[in-house]
Design a protein around this motif. Sequence first.
Motif, PDB file in Angstrom:
ATOM      1  N   ALA A 180       0.938  -2.590  14.266  1.00 46.09           N
ATOM      2  CA  ALA A 180       0.548  -3.161  12.806  1.00 46.09           C
ATOM      3  C   ALA A 180       1.244  -4.093  12.582  1.00 46.09           C
ATOM      4  O   ALA A 180       0.983  -5.148  11.864  1.00 46.09           O
ATOM      5  N   ALA A 181       2.810  -4.476  13.104  1.00 48.75           N
ATOM      6  CA  ALA A 181       3.085  -5.731  13.102  1.00 48.75           C
ATOM      7  C   ALA A 181       2.837  -6.764  13.711  1.00 48.75           C
ATOM      8  O   ALA A 181       2.686  -7.769  13.211  1.00 48.75           O
ATOM      9  N   SER A 210       0.339  -7.501   5.168  1.00 48.78           N
ATOM     10  CA  SER A 210       1.377  -6.757   4.519  1.00 48.78           C
ATOM     11  C   SER A 210       1.505  -5.459   5.451  1.00 48.78           C
ATOM     12  O   SER A 210       0.592  -4.390   5.667  1.00 48.78           O
ATOM     13  N   LEU A 211       2.560  -5.263   6.224  1.00 40.78           N
ATOM     14  CA  LEU A 211       2.892  -4.311   7.090  1.00 40.78           C
ATOM     15  C   LEU A 211       3.049  -2.892   6.376  1.00 40.78           C
ATOM     16  O   LEU A 211       2.602  -2.037   6.824  1.00 40.78           O
ATOM     17  N   GLY A 216       0.589   2.073   5.289  1.00 36.49           N
ATOM     18  CA  GLY A 216       0.434   3.205   4.197  1.00 36.49           C
ATOM     19  C   GLY A 216      -1.115   3.808   4.347  1.00 36.49           C
ATOM     20  O   GLY A 216      -1.322   4.791   3.715  1.00 36.49           O
ATOM     21  N   LEU A 217      -2.033   3.138   5.138  1.00 35.21           N
ATOM     22  CA  LEU A 217      -3.191   3.688   5.156  1.00 35.21           C
ATOM     23  C   LEU A 217      -3.241   5.011   6.177  1.00 35.21           C
ATOM     24  O   LEU A 217      -4.146   5.727   6.239  1.00 35.21           O
ATOM     25  N   PRO A 331       4.469  -9.659   2.474  1.00 31.13           N
ATOM     26  CA  PRO A 331       4.305 -10.215   0.935  1.00 31.13           C
ATOM     27  C   PRO A 331       4.554  -9.226  -0.189  1.00 31.13           C
ATOM     28  O   PRO A 331       4.902  -9.490  -1.206  1.00 31.13           O
ATOM     29  N   ALA A 332       4.173  -8.017   0.230  1.00 30.58           N
ATOM     30  CA  ALA A 332       4.445  -6.777  -0.721  1.00 30.58           C
ATOM     31  C   ALA A 332       5.614  -6.661  -1.172  1.00 30.58           C
ATOM     32  O   ALA A 332       6.099  -6.449  -2.197  1.00 30.58           O
TER      33      ALA A 332
END
Length: 779
Positions: A180-181, A210-211, A216-217, A331-332
């Motif tokens: 993911a990163a 946004s990691l 979160g998915l 960014p989040a």
Amino acid sequence: MNTAESRINTVGLVLVSHSRALALATETLIRQVTGSDVRLAIAAGAGDEGADLGTDALQILAAIESLDNPMGTLVLMDMGSALLSTETALGLLPESVRARVLMSSGPFVEGAMTAALAASGGASLAEVQQEAENGLRMKQQQLAPDNITAEKNRQIPAATPKHQRSLHLSDPAGLHLRPAAALAKLALARSTPSFIAAAKHPDNRVSASSLTAILGLDLRQGDEIYLQTSGPDADAFLDRAAACLQENQHPPAKIPTPVENEATKHPQGAAPGFAQGPLIIRDGLVTTVPRSYCDDCAKALHKFLEAIAEVRRQLSDHPILEAQNVLLSDPALLEKTTTLIQNEHLDAASAWAQSISQAASQIDALSDPILRARAADLRDLGNRVLQALGVTADSQPWQGPPAILLVNELLPSVALRLNPKQVLGVIDRHGSANSHAAILLRGSGIPYVINADPVVFANTQYVAMDGKTGELWPDPDAQILVTLHDRERMHQDQNSAGSYGQITLNDGSTLELWANVASTAEAAAARRLGATGIGLLRTEFFFLDQKTLPDEESQCQSLRQVMAPMQGLPIVVRALDAGADKPLSFIPIGTEANPALGRRGLRALLAYPDIFALQLRAMLRAGQDHDLHIMLPMVTNPEELRSARMILDQAHRELEAAGHPHRWPVPFGIMAEVPAVALCMKQFNGLTDFVSIGSNDLTQYTLASDRSNALLQTLGNAAHPAVLELCRKMVQDSHAPVSICGEAAGDPQIAPLLVDCGIRRLSMAPPRLSNMYTRVSGT
């Protein structure tokens, strides 16, 4: 007006790029056309000297301030987060300076060139900005001479992604932290937005940059996902994204995965061992920040960005820390914190703490236990930034009499500092067996139970625990304590005092059992168990939590403490083995494509001879009254050993000149971890006083198999014929004694094979000495 005055009264240009090399090349191109007539500054790259890809708002801020004059400044950006970083920098400028700055949406290279030509001719800021916007006009006219067609092309909206790739997750851990990163880092480097969504919830698409949003998915093995993007490089991006996620094009068979229900939770063992003692409740191990407000939002935002920059400097390219580095560019998280500061007037610490808390809570709600374990890492990162902001956690959780700690969530940075003499065990209300805190506790021998029910301990004063099974006994009665005592005694019999240092083999030769240590407690255990000596004293663990290089006196004292229990026995101290999986903030190795094959061990020490010499002087002083041996890690060529010996000789001369008592001379040896050493061992004869095989790295380099990758374990271990053949060759070719200090030395299945290769010195973790003695001697 002279040339210098003319140049001062021109528009300045700031080039903001993710790549410092790109920005420097663009500046070179501009200078070849305009000479020195343009005032230009670069704010490009991230990390030390801009070596990493990324942008830094503080760097942009400094660049703008360096060019500020009444004519103003134009900022040109290459892609993606460069815009966010620039907007953040503008928010930190005084209003009088900010009013003289414009941003350009023009193309980076062409726009910079046309803007520079306009600025060198004395054009106004608005005119220079317009020229930058028109930077592609010539190319557009040549490729699309029909102006109407060109205008239509410019008006096509890019809001809806035009390219989509469907993939199935084959990794047993689903879409976890590292891939993911990697995906987020790839998306951050593009100016075109990219998205990811689960096929089961296609409307819930999130930004691929946004990691926290990706994690979160809650994507699991077998899930189908959609990657969406636009732009001319869309296919190339999707190819690279698929590679990041290590996807197969054929969906794997779906395996039903049990979903853990909150109502069925029960304590679990995460680090084996028995413990009993007073119960101390320590909820304050996670930093809590009271909600407070600021009067100067710009100052608060500047302070926050400085803290982010400071933590970024502390991190490195280690896979886990690299993922934290990506989180620092999420960014989040950044936008949430910035909004709380600017709109709600929260101070930097309060805003960041709220952002981290909300993001971690989202991860806590995921169904995958491996992903849930990453919430602790997110909070740990939060604590790092809070510490940089001056808000400190209790880094010494318990300094009183020996006790068992009950915590709400044990963070890795706290686990690293637990003293086994004071902390008998840890009971965690949350936690995960896959967490880094659990790994650290297993290494230090502190029993650890996770997922405990806090209600059970509401009025508990004394507790017993089994870190292997997860069993807990609040306020146990005398009969339970007797039973537990017997169980613990059986468990500890193998670690009772004894003489497990030497074994006489059937051929009449002697096999010596040595100990690998990194602490005073381990050295004491080695002495108690009768080890022949310390075959590996790891020094890098003295430095892992240090932001700056400890001075000579501090290093000397740390070494003396570990050496003290082994007085009179040989002690092999390994020089600092930095790099790869042991990054140190004060050795700026920088980003490497493959750290395991990069500047690590002796390679890093020779690149920083002052740090090397400092440690050698500390070793010689600490070993004054000991049978000291010094060993060099990651040696490849004889020339490296010659260079290291010169630095050692100089360290001796400096101590002698200063009148510091120290050990001299000392045996000087090498670790054989690189196959090249094994194949050319004869070239080291006469140069090295001893050889110690590092079986972990020798195995991974011989088999081209990352030892940390569980999917590659089937390729083999140190028992592989190729590894054993290299060991046998070293014994045959070396004039110096050959030992082995890797994990294989303490493996009862592999060690006898090493003995068959002719090795007569095995060095292992102290708890393994008695088992190995029994296995080899047959007693």
